[in-house]
Design a protein around this motif. Structure first.
Motif, PDB file in Angstrom:
ATOM      1  N   ASN A  83       0.802  -1.221   0.000  1.00  0.00           N
ATOM      2  CA  ASN A  83       0.000   0.000   0.000  1.00  0.00           C
ATOM      3  C   ASN A  83       0.838   1.275   0.000  1.00  0.00           C
ATOM      4  O   ASN A  83       0.303   2.359   0.170  1.00  0.00           O
ATOM      5  N   PHE A  84       2.151   1.169  -0.155  1.00  0.00           N
ATOM      6  CA  PHE A  84       3.001   2.348  -0.166  1.00  0.00           C
ATOM      7  C   PHE A  84       2.713   3.191  -1.403  1.00  0.00           C
ATOM      8  O   PHE A  84       2.499   2.668  -2.501  1.00  0.00           O
ATOM      9  N   GLN A 126      -1.210  -5.257   8.990  1.00  0.00           N
ATOM     10  CA  GLN A 126      -2.160  -5.154   7.883  1.00  0.00           C
ATOM     11  C   GLN A 126      -1.514  -4.520   6.652  1.00  0.00           C
ATOM     12  O   GLN A 126      -2.130  -4.426   5.594  1.00  0.00           O
ATOM     13  N   GLY A 127      -0.256  -4.059   6.815  1.00  0.00           N
ATOM     14  CA  GLY A 127       0.476  -3.464   5.695  1.00  0.00           C
ATOM     15  C   GLY A 127       0.171  -2.006   5.453  1.00  0.00           C
ATOM     16  O   GLY A 127       0.332  -1.515   4.331  1.00  0.00           O
ATOM     17  N   PHE A 128      -0.242  -1.275   6.503  1.00  0.00           N
ATOM     18  CA  PHE A 128      -0.665   0.110   6.310  1.00  0.00           C
ATOM     19  C   PHE A 128       0.310   1.163   6.852  1.00  0.00           C
ATOM     20  O   PHE A 128       0.035   2.355   6.724  1.00  0.00           O
ATOM     21  N   VAL A 129       1.399   0.775   7.482  1.00  0.00           N
ATOM     22  CA  VAL A 129       2.342   1.757   8.029  1.00  0.00           C
ATOM     23  C   VAL A 129       3.428   2.045   6.996  1.00  0.00           C
ATOM     24  O   VAL A 129       4.146   1.141   6.571  1.00  0.00           O
ATOM     25  N   VAL A 144      -3.520   7.482   8.838  1.00  0.00           N
ATOM     26  CA  VAL A 144      -3.765   7.219  10.263  1.00  0.00           C
ATOM     27  C   VAL A 144      -2.686   6.306  10.829  1.00  0.00           C
ATOM     28  O   VAL A 144      -2.132   6.555  11.906  1.00  0.00           O
ATOM     29  N   ALA A 145      -2.368   5.225  10.090  1.00  0.00           N
ATOM     30  CA  ALA A 145      -1.384   4.254  10.564  1.00  0.00           C
ATOM     31  C   ALA A 145       0.003   4.871  10.706  1.00  0.00           C
ATOM     32  O   ALA A 145       0.699   4.645  11.704  1.00  0.00           O
ATOM     33  N   GLY A 190      -1.078   0.380  18.309  1.00  0.00           N
ATOM     34  CA  GLY A 190      -1.720   0.755  17.057  1.00  0.00           C
ATOM     35  C   GLY A 190      -0.785   0.605  15.871  1.00  0.00           C
ATOM     36  O   GLY A 190      -1.193   0.133  14.798  1.00  0.00           O
ATOM     37  N   ALA A 191       0.481   1.001  16.061  1.00  0.00           N
ATOM     38  CA  ALA A 191       1.467   0.886  14.984  1.00  0.00           C
ATOM     39  C   ALA A 191       1.667  -0.569  14.579  1.00  0.00           C
ATOM     40  O   ALA A 191       1.702  -0.896  13.385  1.00  0.00           O
TER      41      ALA A 191
END
Length: 371
Positions: free
Chosen positions: A7-8, A246-249, A56-57, A239-240
């Motif tokens: 998701n980057f 989930q691959g969102f950070v 958000v992440a 949270g991080a």
């Protein structure tokens, strides 16, 4: 490991510089207001083309580092009630996990066929953002205006809610020594869930956690701020990790925000020392309201992407640019006002120091009669 980078987004030099600017403005606001500044940085990244869930992440990951530094400083001043933070944390992780699950589901297309990927999460985050921060901003403005009329404006936080809840005496009642207050476990638990949920949904948990500690628990303001930062350190870490799996950070976004925020936060903290508290609350509420307007302007764009309204796709760029204008206008104007007061206070301090030196310097020529 592929899902960690799936998701980057592509980050150009211009986008990177704008993220650094977001971090700087967010840092100044964070130090000045006492909040994480996520209410500005999260929508700011969304205006730059970052999906809401990734914004958000990455922001909650960024918040972890700042909270660790801030809680350490508050701890040295005796403003952290670790016992209270840990009790709230018990259910805060439940709220965070709930937020992660909802955001992940909506991002991955849980809004029906034909919807643009991520549009559901973007709309959901924007709606929660606009609703919660509208309530916060209006409450702060009401507080400022009430104080300007001489109605208990400087009498400190109201204890009406805390006193009413303490009279109910819902066991088990837990005493917190540093905060010097006794709170029912059944009051602690829902506050923890709400704080964690908002931190995980929009990256802003302190706007619920701090007021709840002050007005619902009856905690002193300084202890509430320090305890929330200590709590945010653990919530940020949890949270991080939850979003990372989930691959969102996007760690690149996090590091770019640090480049700006670590400089801005010191300027903001200095501003708190020299600016009137009522002025701080007024500037804060106006900035938050403009941020809410910015996010509201973007909502039709997400509705169109979900197929809920019939609108020309070419209008998306105008909605996004107008939203971006309002956001950066509010952040830059607020930062300039803060920096103006910081520079003015610094110059006044320098003049005072110079005048003191002049007074202390003895005259080179003295009459013998005066010795």
């Amino acid at each position: 490991m592929e899902h960690f980078i799936a998701n980057f987004i592509h980050i150009s030099t211009g986008t990177a510089l704008q993220v650094v600017l977001l971090g700087f403005i967010g840092g100044v606001l964070s130090g000045f207001i006492g909040s994480g500044g996520a209410f500005f940085m999260t929508p700011g990244m969304m205006n730059l083309g970052v999906e809401g869930v990734i914004a958000v992440a990455s922001n909650i990951t960024h918040k972890f580092g700042k909270a660790m530094v801030g809680s350490h400083k508050h701890g040295e001043a005796g403003n952290v009630d670790k016992k209270l933070a840990l009790f709230v944390l018990v259910t805060a992780v439940v709220g965070i996990q709930l937020a992660v699950l909802i955001n992940s589901f909506l991002f991955k297309g849980g809004t029906g066929h034909g919807a643009s990927k991520g549009a559901g999460a973007n709309l959901y985050i924007s709606l929660v953002f606009a609703l919660i921060l509208s309530l916060v901003a209006v409450s702060m403005l009401w507080d400022v205006l009430k104080g300007s009329k001489g109605e208990e404006g400087d009498a400190g936080p109201s204890r009406k809610i805390a006193d009413a809840l303490s009279k109910l005496n819902l066991p088990p009642m837990i005493y917190f020594k540093v905060a010097d207050t006794k709170v029912s476990l059944w009051v602690l638990l829902p506050v923890g869930i709400a704080t964690g949920y908002l931190a995980g949904t929009i990256g802003v948990g302190g706007f619920i956690g701090v007021p709840a500690m002050i007005y619902v628990f009856g905690v002193p303001t300084a202890v509430a701020a320090g305890t929330e930062l200590y709590l945010a350190m653990f919530m940020g870490a949890y949270g991080a990790l939850s979003y990372a799996f989930q691959g969102f950070v996007d760690l690149r976004l996090t590091m770019l925000m640090y480049l700006g925020s670590l400089v801005g936060i010191y300027l903001g903290v200095y501003g708190v020392k020299v600016v009137n508290e009522r002025y701080i609350r007024l500037v804060t509420s106006l900035i938050i309201l403009l941020c809410v307007i910015s996010r509201a302007i973007a909502i039709p764009m997400y509705l169109r992407q979900l197929g809920l309204v019939d609108m020309d796709p070419g209008l998306d760029v105008y909605f996004n640019n107008t939203s971006k204008f309002f956001l950066f206008a509010s952040g830059i104007t607020g930062t300039l006002l803060i920096l103006f007061n910081v520079i003015r206070a610094y110059r006044q301090r320098r003049k005072l120091q110079q005048s003191i030196r002049v007074v202390k310097t003895p005259s080179p020529v003295l009459s013998p009669d005066l010795k």
